[in-house]
Design a protein around this motif. Structure first.
Motif, short mmCIF file in Angstrom:
data_model
loop_
_atom_site.label_atom_id
_atom_site.label_comp_id
_atom_site.label_asym_id
_atom_site.label_seq_id
_atom_site.Cartn_x
_atom_site.Cartn_y
_atom_site.Cartn_z
N GLU A 1 0.81 -1.23 0.00
CA GLU A 1 0.00 0.00 0.00
C GLU A 1 0.84 1.26 0.00
O GLU A 1 0.37 2.33 -0.42
N ASN A 2 2.07 1.18 0.46
CA ASN A 2 2.94 2.36 0.53
C ASN A 2 4.32 2.00 -0.04
O ASN A 2 4.55 0.88 -0.48
N ASN A 3 5.22 2.97 0.00
CA ASN A 3 6.57 2.75 -0.54
C ASN A 3 7.59 2.54 0.57
O ASN A 3 8.70 3.06 0.50
N SER A 4 7.22 1.80 1.59
CA SER A 4 8.13 1.61 2.73
C SER A 4 8.72 0.20 2.77
O SER A 4 9.16 -0.26 3.83
N THR A 5 8.71 -0.50 1.64
CA THR A 5 9.26 -1.86 1.60
C THR A 5 10.77 -1.84 1.86
O THR A 5 11.50 -1.00 1.30
N ARG A 6 11.24 -2.76 2.70
CA ARG A 6 12.66 -2.94 2.97
C ARG A 6 12.96 -4.42 3.03
O ARG A 6 12.27 -5.17 3.73
N ILE A 7 13.97 -4.84 2.31
CA ILE A 7 14.44 -6.23 2.37
C ILE A 7 15.87 -6.21 2.86
O ILE A 7 16.74 -5.56 2.25
N LYS A 8 16.13 -6.90 3.98
CA LYS A 8 17.46 -6.87 4.61
C LYS A 8 17.93 -8.30 4.87
O LYS A 8 17.15 -9.18 5.25
N TRP A 9 19.21 -8.50 4.66
CA TRP A 9 19.83 -9.78 5.02
C TRP A 9 21.29 -9.54 5.38
O TRP A 9 21.86 -8.50 5.07
N GLN A 10 21.88 -10.50 6.05
CA GLN A 10 23.24 -10.30 6.54
C GLN A 10 24.16 -11.42 6.09
O GLN A 10 23.73 -12.56 5.84
#
Length: 360
Positions: free
Chosen positions: A326-335
Motif C-alpha cells: 500500500e505504501n513505498n516503505s518496503t525494505r528487504i534486509k539480510w546479513q
C-alpha cells in the motif's frame, strides 16, 4: 632707395632749425629706419604676429586628435578580439561538449569519493609511498568507464562500471540484473567508504553516465528503481540487531494458510495488520491497513508462490523482508556475518523482491 634719399633730405633740413648732436642724430636715424622697415614689410610682420601662432595651435590640435583617434581604434580592436574569443569558446562540437561534461563528472567523483587507499600506503618504516601511480590508475579507470558507457549500454557493462566507481574494503555484491521499462537505460549514483557502499539505481529513456552531475541535481530526469545499502558493523550483535529477525510461530497471532506447507500469522496494531511467516532463515511480513486484511493475505500468498520459484539470497544467519503493497516503505534486509544488505526506495514490493532474488 628714393624713400631713403627723401628721408635723408628731410633730416638735413631739420638740422637748419635744430641743433642735433651726432649721437642723438644717429639714434633718431636708426629709429626712423626701423619704423620704415616695419612699414615696408607688412606681410612679414603679419606672419610673425598671427600666422606662426595660428599654425602652432593647428599643429597641436592635429597631434591631440591623432592620439585620441589612435586610442579609440586600439580599444575597438581589443573589444572585437575579446568578443571573438568569447564566441570561440562556445563553438565546439557535440563530442567536445560531451567529453567536457564527462571530465567534469569524473572530477566531481574524484572529489566526492574518500581516498581509503591511503590507509594502505605506509611501509614498515612508517613512511608513505608515492600515490602518483595509484592516482594515474584511478584517472585512467574512470576515463575507461566513461568511454565504455558511450560504446555499450548493456546492464552487465553498466554494473561493471558501478563496481569500479566504488572504493571500499568490502567485497562488492550487486544484483545481476535490474527491472527496467522497455526502451529505458540503466544508470546509477554511488558512494562508498572503507566499511560501506551505497548504490541508487535509475532508469531513463536516454543514456546518462554513472554519477553524472545531472543525477544529483533537482532537475534529475531519471526515475529511481531502487537503492542498495551495504554496511559492515563493528560486531555481530549490532548486525543482528539491524536485521531484527523474528520467529512468528513464537510471537502468537491468528494462523492463516498461505499455501502448501506454509502457515502465516496475522497480528494487528495501531491500525496496521501484519501477515507474517518464516521460510528457511528468512522472516517475511506483509503490512496493510486493518480494514484491508484480504489484500494483505492475498499478497502474502502471492509472495509465497513467487519464492517457491525464485530464491532469496542465503543469509548468514538471517534475513527480514518488510513488504508494503500500500505504501513505498518496503525494505528487504539480510546479513553475511557483520555485513548487512538493504534494498529500499522501490515503488512497490514486487520490484524489491525481483532485485533481491538476483543476488547470489
Amino acid at each position: 632707395m628714393d624713400n631713403h634719399n627723401k628721408m635723408d633730405e628731410q633730416l638735413r633740413n631739420l638740422d637748419k632749425d635744430i641743433q642735433w648732436s651726432p649721437r642723438g642724430q644717429q639714434r633718431v636715424r636708426r629709429r626712423v629706419i626701423h619704423n620704415m622697415n616695419q612699414t615696408t614689410h607688412p606681410l612679414r610682420s603679419l606672419f610673425k604676429k598671427w600666422l606662426i601662432p595660428t599654425f602652432s595651435i593647428l599643429l597641436f590640435a592635429a597631434i591631440i586628435t591623432t592620439l585620441v583617434l589612435s586610442e579609440v581604434t586600439d580599444q575597438k580592436i581589443a573589444d572585437d578580439s575579446g568578443q571573438n574569443g568569447q564566441h570561440s569558446t562556445h563553438i565546439v562540437s557535440g563530442d567536445d561538449q560531451e567529453n567536457a561534461s564527462d571530465e567534469n563528472d569524473n572530477n566531481d567523483q574524484n572529489h566526492s569519493k574518500p581516498d581509503h587507499s591511503t590507509q594502505h600506503r605506509h611501509n614498515n618504516n612508517g613512511g608513505e609511498k608515492p600515490a602518483t601511480n595509484e592516482s594515474n590508475k584511478t584517472d585512467s579507470a574512470q576515463s575507461d568507464d566513461t568511454e565504455s558507457q558511450k560504446q555499450t549500454l548493456t546492464q552487465d557493462d553498466i554494473l561493471a562500471v558501478v563496481k569500479r566507481q566504488m572504493d571500499t574494503d568490502l567485497n562488492i555484491s550487486l544484483p545481476s540484473t535490474l527491472p527496467l521499462n522497455d526502451g529505458n537505460h540503466l544508470t546509477a549514483t554511488t558512494s562508498s567508504d572503507a566499511t560501506s557502499y551505497n548504490v541508487t539505481f535509475y532508469e531513463h529513456t536516454e543514456p546518462i553516465p554513472i554519477n553524472n552531475k545531472l543525477l544529483f541535481s533537482d532537475k534529475n530526469p531519471a526515475h529511481v528503481i531502487a537503492r542498495l545499502r551495504v554496511q559492515q558493523y563493528d560486531n555481530q550483535a549490532k548486525a543482528d540487531e539491524a536485521i531484527g529477525h523474528e520467529i512468528f510461530s513464537e510471537s502468537g497471532g491468528k494462523e492463516v494458510d498461505l499455501g502448501p506447507g506454509t502457515t502465516g500469522y496475522q497480528d494487528g496494531a495501531a491500525g496496521s495488520l501484519f501477515t507474517s511467516w518464516n521460510v528457511g532463515r528468512w522472516a517475511l511480513s506483509v503490512k496493510t491497513s486493518t480494514n484491508n486484511s484480504e489484500t494483505g493475505l492475498a499478497y502474502a500468498r502471492k509472495t509465497v508462490q513467487y519464492l517457491n520459484e525464485k530464491a532469496l539470497p542465503i543469509p548468514k544467519p538471517h534475513g527480514f523482508a518488510h513488504l508494503d503493497p500500500e505504501n513505498n516503505s518496503t525494505r528487504i534486509k539480510w546479513q553475511k556475518g557483520k555485513t548487512v544488505y538493504t534494498i529500499d526506495q522501490t515503488n512497490d514490493p514486487d520490484t524489491s523482491l525481483t532485485i533481491a532474488v538476483q543476488f547470489k
